[in-house]
Motif scaffolding. Sequence first.
Motif, PDB file in Angstrom:
ATOM      1  N   THR A   2       0.837  -1.186   0.000  1.00  0.00           N
ATOM      2  CA  THR A   2       0.000   0.000   0.000  1.00  0.00           C
ATOM      3  C   THR A   2       0.880   1.247   0.000  1.00  0.00           C
ATOM      4  O   THR A   2       1.995   1.247   0.518  1.00  0.00           O
ATOM      5  CB  THR A   2      -0.945   0.028   1.216  1.00  0.00           C
ATOM      6  N   LEU A   3       0.335   2.282  -0.572  1.00  0.00           N
ATOM      7  CA  LEU A   3       1.024   3.564  -0.653  1.00  0.00           C
ATOM      8  C   LEU A   3       0.251   4.580   0.179  1.00  0.00           C
ATOM      9  O   LEU A   3      -0.978   4.611   0.143  1.00  0.00           O
ATOM     10  CB  LEU A   3       1.094   4.034  -2.103  1.00  0.00           C
ATOM     11  N   SER A   4       0.965   5.402   0.906  1.00  0.00           N
ATOM     12  CA  SER A   4       0.328   6.431   1.731  1.00  0.00           C
ATOM     13  C   SER A   4       0.301   7.744   0.973  1.00  0.00           C
ATOM     14  O   SER A   4       1.317   8.194   0.444  1.00  0.00           O
ATOM     15  CB  SER A   4       1.089   6.617   3.039  1.00  0.00           C
ATOM     16  N   GLU A  17      -4.794   5.537   2.030  1.00  0.00           N
ATOM     17  CA  GLU A  17      -3.992   4.376   1.634  1.00  0.00           C
ATOM     18  C   GLU A  17      -4.456   3.929   0.252  1.00  0.00           C
ATOM     19  O   GLU A  17      -5.641   3.677   0.041  1.00  0.00           O
ATOM     20  CB  GLU A  17      -4.156   3.238   2.646  1.00  0.00           C
ATOM     21  N   ASP A  20      -2.374   0.868  -5.251  1.00  0.00           N
ATOM     22  CA  ASP A  20      -1.352   1.038  -6.294  1.00  0.00           C
ATOM     23  C   ASP A  20      -1.245   2.523  -6.635  1.00  0.00           C
ATOM     24  O   ASP A  20      -2.014   3.336  -6.133  1.00  0.00           O
ATOM     25  CB  ASP A  20      -1.633   0.184  -7.533  1.00  0.00           C
ATOM     26  N   ALA A  21      -0.323   2.864  -7.496  1.00  0.00           N
ATOM     27  CA  ALA A  21      -0.030   4.271  -7.803  1.00  0.00           C
ATOM     28  C   ALA A  21      -0.837   4.814  -8.979  1.00  0.00           C
ATOM     29  O   ALA A  21      -0.629   5.955  -9.379  1.00  0.00           O
ATOM     30  CB  ALA A  21       1.467   4.416  -8.089  1.00  0.00           C
ATOM     31  N   MET A  67      -0.826  10.216  -6.519  1.00  0.00           N
ATOM     32  CA  MET A  67       0.445  10.140  -5.797  1.00  0.00           C
ATOM     33  C   MET A  67       1.365  11.313  -6.130  1.00  0.00           C
ATOM     34  O   MET A  67       2.186  11.706  -5.313  1.00  0.00           O
ATOM     35  CB  MET A  67       1.162   8.812  -6.077  1.00  0.00           C
ATOM     36  N   ASP A  70       0.938  14.152  -3.610  1.00  0.00           N
ATOM     37  CA  ASP A  70       1.201  13.873  -2.193  1.00  0.00           C
ATOM     38  C   ASP A  70       1.751  15.117  -1.504  1.00  0.00           C
ATOM     39  O   ASP A  70       2.699  15.732  -1.974  1.00  0.00           O
ATOM     40  CB  ASP A  70       2.190  12.714  -2.063  1.00  0.00           C
TER      41      ASP A  70
END
Length: 164
Positions: A2-4, A17, A20-21, A67, A70
Amino acid sequence: MTLSLSLTVNGERHDIELEDARPTLLDVLRERLGLTDTKKGCDRGQCGACTVLLDGRRVNSCLTLAMSADGAAVTTIEGVADGGTLHPVQAAFIENDAFQCGYCTPGQIMSAIGLIAEGDAGTDPERIREGMSGNICRCAAYPGITDAVLDAQTRLAQSQRKSA
């Protein structure tokens, strides 16, 4: 994995969360945060219905990977009014009949706010039309949109003079 993702949307911080990107900023706004007033039109960056402000600059959220935003501040149409008081651009759109079906209106308003803030609108209607050319209105409400941007600039200038 997972990516934050951390975004400040309309002044409120959101930690998200992602699996994927690949999700776009538009999809995160609509599907994860429930901010559905930003519209998915063409989903190819050609119509402008998905326009939001990213750190104060106009972007097509359908082309912006979430992303890549961010840590950024995002302003959507839901965040421009001040409680029950419309933003001057919103009020100008209403008073100048700058919409018909309304589907493109959130993107048009966000683009107009950005154009004015960038200082690129000027007082020439042709310059405004050029600055707003990334936003398409299938109903052809362009004369009202141009008038609304001119009107909103006047309102904002008067407001700034009063508060100075």
